[in-house]
Design an enzyme around this catalytic site. Structure first.
Site, PDB file in Angstrom:
ATOM      1  CB  SER A  74      -0.940   0.008   1.198  1.00 60.73           C
ATOM      2  OG  SER A  74      -0.189  -0.160   2.373  1.00 60.73           O
ATOM      3  CG  HIS A 100      -1.081   3.415   5.394  1.00 62.83           C
ATOM      4  ND1 HIS A 100      -2.354   2.948   5.563  1.00 62.83           N
ATOM      5  CD2 HIS A 100      -0.470   2.536   4.568  1.00 62.83           C
ATOM      6  CE1 HIS A 100      -2.505   1.834   4.851  1.00 62.83           C
ATOM      7  NE2 HIS A 100      -1.369   1.571   4.247  1.00 62.83           N
ATOM      8  CG  ASP A 160      -5.280   4.141   6.186  1.00 59.05           C
ATOM      9  OD1 ASP A 160      -4.181   4.401   6.717  1.00 59.05           O
ATOM     10  OD2 ASP A 160      -5.397   3.681   5.039  1.00 59.05           O
TER      11      ASP A 160
END
EC number: 3.4.21.89
Lengths: 201, 179
Positions: free
Chosen positions: B56, B96, B122
């Site tokens: 990701s 992230h 998210d």
């Protein structure tokens, strides 16, 4: 009774003191260990000296204390999750590494290469006991094994040393089996040289 | 009894030598443990080394990269920075980027994250009802990385039997082998 005998029987089958020592002849550490063990056997069984475990016990104690600190750190951190356990963890970790340093100093300077400290008790019980120490060295990938016998007189505290260097090929056959007779002769000669020196002095 | 020749050395050992073999094993485990806890104390993060588990964050981080984290109180979290966080109730750390931050006067923050390679933020990953992350969810910030090495950890976790077999054999080797 039968159960006790059965247990002893199993233990006896496990221990193989009488089986001839066979090791991998190319493994330097195994060669040195088996020669050291054989020398120990000669001094303890043939001459009947009593082994003194203080040196080894010292090392075992340091290692045990270090492991204890590690266990304490583990349990504390488990009971009080991370951020709160920081000070205790920091102390345990510092202590652990200090103990490691201590252990290295101990093995380098106290133990050196000594693998046996034994006591020759005076048969009459009158004089003080004499100390016999064995140390050895075998360099990596080398075949020259050096055995050092040192005798410390109980009364005068005077120490005498004698050493012999031989190729390990003199004591092992082609299969890696230790030829005990040859080695025992060598160790006994070393021992007797020192013992007779004592008498003539 | 089975004739396991490699156990011959062990059979010849006396009590002290056996105890030393066990201690040796204990010391190796303790050293690894102490180094890990030491890293925890030094970096301030409860998991100073993490493996990137998904793609990701490509092209910045790929699956299998190893990240070194620190979690110092003095480092403020700003938009655009990459953080590693855990969602309450889940074990897996997620790597992230910070998208939005709400900051109170006393320094408390609530922030939203999104993976570079994901198309949505998210919020779908957070706990039901949770819309923002807080400082307590942060495991740390990435300070350095080594590519690909983490694949070993991913493999060990996907095939636990392999992991146990390797650890068992290593342990046996240390216990039986004399220095």
């Amino acid at each position: 009774m039968a159960a006790r005998n059965g247990k002893n029987g199993l233990l006896e089958k496990w221990r193989i003191d009488e089986k001839p020592v066979k090791i991998d002849k190319w493994d330097g550490a195994a060669v040195k260990n088996s020669l050291d063990d054989a020398a120990k056997k000669v001094l303890l069984e043939k001459y009947g000296y009593a082994e003194n475990f203080n040196l080894v016990d010292g090392r075992l104690l340091i290692c045990t204390i270090s492991c204890l600190f590690a266990i304490v750190a583990l349990i504390w951190d488990f009971l009080h999750p991370f951020p709160e356990s920081k000070p205790v963890l920091a102390i345990c970790i510092l202590t652990y590494f200090i103990m490691m340093g201590f252990l290295t100093l101990y093995t380098s300077y106290q133990e050196k290469n000594i693998f046996l400290v034994s006591v020759q008790k005076d048969p009459a019980g009158m004089d003080l006991n004499h100390t016999w120490q064995l140390s050895s060295s075998l360099k990596r990938f080398d075949d020259q094994y050096t055995l050092r016998v040192s005798f410390t007189d109980g009364k005068s505290k005077h120490t005498r040393e004698q050493e012999i260097t031989k190729s390990v090929g003199a004591f092992f056959d082609g299969n890696g089996t230790l030829v005990m007779d040859q080695f025992e002769k060598c160790v006994s000669k070393l021992h007797n040289t020192l013992a007779t020196e004592k008498k003539t002095k | 009894m089975l004739s396991l020749d490699f156990l011959d050395d062990v059979r010849r050992m006396n009590k002290r030598q056996l105890y030393y073999q066990v201690l040796n094993f204990g010391m190796i485990v303790s050293s690894a443990l102490m180094i890990w806890k030491g890293l925890m104390v030094l970096t301030g993060s409860e998991s100073p080394i993490v493996v990137v588990l998904s793609g990701s964050m490509e092209p910045a981080f790929h699956r299998g990269d190893l990240l070194f984290l620190t979690n110092r109180v003095e480092d403020p979290i700003r938009v655009g920075e990459i953080v590693v966080f855990r969602i309450e109730g889940r074990e897996i750390p997620i790597v992230h980027r910070v998208l939005k931050i709400h900051e109170k006067e006393n320094g408390e923050i609530k922030f939203l994250t999104k993976g570079d390679n994901n198309s949505v933020d998210d919020r779908g990953l957070y706990k039901p009802g949770q819309h923002w992350l807080e400082k307590k969810d942060v495991v740390g910030r990435a300070r350095g990385f080594v590519p690909y090495i983490g694949i070993v950890t991913i493999l060990m976790n996907d095939y636990p039997k392999f992991k146990y077999a390797v650890l068992f054999l290593l342990g046996l080797f240390v216990l039986v082998h004399r220095e």
